[in-house]
Structure formats: C-alpha cells, structure tokens
Design a protein around this motif. Structure first.
Motif, PDB file in Angstrom:
ATOM      1  N   SER A  36      34.280 119.108  22.369  1.00  0.00           N
ATOM      2  CA  SER A  36      32.987 119.344  23.007  1.00  0.00           C
ATOM      3  C   SER A  36      33.153 119.208  24.511  1.00  0.00           C
ATOM      4  O   SER A  36      34.069 118.549  25.000  1.00  0.00           O
ATOM      5  N   CYS A  37      32.266 119.843  25.212  1.00  0.00           N
ATOM      6  CA  CYS A  37      32.308 119.848  26.670  1.00  0.00           C
ATOM      7  C   CYS A  37      30.935 119.409  27.161  1.00  0.00           C
ATOM      8  O   CYS A  37      29.987 120.191  27.159  1.00  0.00           O
ATOM      9  N   ASN A  38      30.828 118.145  27.566  1.00  0.00           N
ATOM     10  CA  ASN A  38      29.542 117.615  28.000  1.00  0.00           C
ATOM     11  C   ASN A  38      29.269 117.859  29.471  1.00  0.00           C
ATOM     12  O   ASN A  38      28.153 117.745  29.914  1.00  0.00           O
ATOM     13  N   ASN A  39      30.286 118.148  30.246  1.00  0.00           N
ATOM     14  CA  ASN A  39      30.115 118.355  31.675  1.00  0.00           C
ATOM     15  C   ASN A  39      30.443 119.809  31.989  1.00  0.00           C
ATOM     16  O   ASN A  39      31.595 120.192  32.042  1.00  0.00           O
ATOM     17  N   THR A  40      29.439 120.611  32.198  1.00  0.00           N
ATOM     18  CA  THR A  40      29.669 122.026  32.464  1.00  0.00           C
ATOM     19  C   THR A  40      29.388 122.390  33.917  1.00  0.00           C
ATOM     20  O   THR A  40      29.127 123.528  34.243  1.00  0.00           O
ATOM     21  N   GLU A  41      29.434 121.396  34.811  1.00  0.00           N
ATOM     22  CA  GLU A  41      29.246 121.682  36.225  1.00  0.00           C
ATOM     23  C   GLU A  41      30.424 122.496  36.739  1.00  0.00           C
ATOM     24  O   GLU A  41      31.564 122.225  36.391  1.00  0.00           O
ATOM     25  N   LEU A  42      30.124 123.480  37.552  1.00  0.00           N
ATOM     26  CA  LEU A  42      31.193 124.273  38.141  1.00  0.00           C
ATOM     27  C   LEU A  42      31.937 123.435  39.164  1.00  0.00           C
ATOM     28  O   LEU A  42      31.331 122.767  39.996  1.00  0.00           O
ATOM     29  N   GLY A  43      33.239 123.439  39.092  1.00  0.00           N
ATOM     30  CA  GLY A  43      34.053 122.704  40.042  1.00  0.00           C
ATOM     31  C   GLY A  43      34.520 123.611  41.163  1.00  0.00           C
ATOM     32  O   GLY A  43      34.136 124.776  41.252  1.00  0.00           O
TER      33      GLY A  43
END
Length: 112
Positions: A36-43
């Motif tokens: 799962s990917c809980n942090n989908t902020e663009l880096g």
C-alpha cells in the motif's frame, strides 16, 4: 540522443520515470503483492535515488541545488572511492565528503 535522430529510442535511456508518483493500485501492479502507498505526495525529481541528478532552473535566478545520497559499498572490503567531477567553467560543484572509505562489502557507513 534526441527525438529527431532516434524517435523510437527517446525514452530508452536514463531511469525512464516520467512521473514517479505511485498510489496503492499502481504500486501493486509493479510489486505483484498487497503493498500500500499511504503517502502520494509528489516529490522532487532530485530526491529520486538515481545516479543522475535533476534540478529545476528558472531564467535569471541563481542555480543552487543540494543532493543527498546514501551509498552502499558494492566493491571489495577496504575500498576507497574519490569523487571526480568535470564541469563547464561556469559551474561549481562540491562533493562532501570527496573521499569515502569502507571496511566491509555492503557497508553503508564510511569507515573513519
């Protein structure tokens, strides 16, 4: 390499990530499991741990970037690596530390 000379190879070099952002669905398609990917902020592109660097440049503004990398010794034990940088005369690049010495294979911390 360029699109006018090698139209079919334009994306055949580099890391190949145009948009490295993932969500749980795309992550699972890559890993084949229930990740799962809980942090989908663009880096930022320069935070990707690739051997190349990327820096956004704005006209008329100073160009300054700091790139941080974690290194792993994949060479033999008791290895020493020294940075060798070639840049155009108008650029200044600093590498800190400029020399890394490791005592073990797979070591992440330089020996002192």
């Amino acid at each position: 390499m360029g699109p006018k000379k090698h139209e079919d190879l334009e994306l055949a070099y580099g890391a190949g990530h145009i948009n490295p952002g993932y969500n749980s669905t795309t992550l699972r398609s890559v890993t084949g499991d229930n990740s799962s990917c809980n942090n989908t902020e663009l880096g930022r592109a320069w935070d990707l741990d690739y051997p190349s660097f990327s820096l956004a440049v704005e006209d008329g503004k100073p160009i300054i970037g700091v790139f941080t990398r974690t290194v792993t010794n994949v060479g033999s034990a008791n290895s020493t690596y020294t940075a060798y940088i070639t840049t155009p005369a108008m650029c200044t690049v600093e590498v800190e530390p400029s020399t890394l010495s490791f005592s073990t294979i797979g070591g992440r911390e330089p020996s002192k």
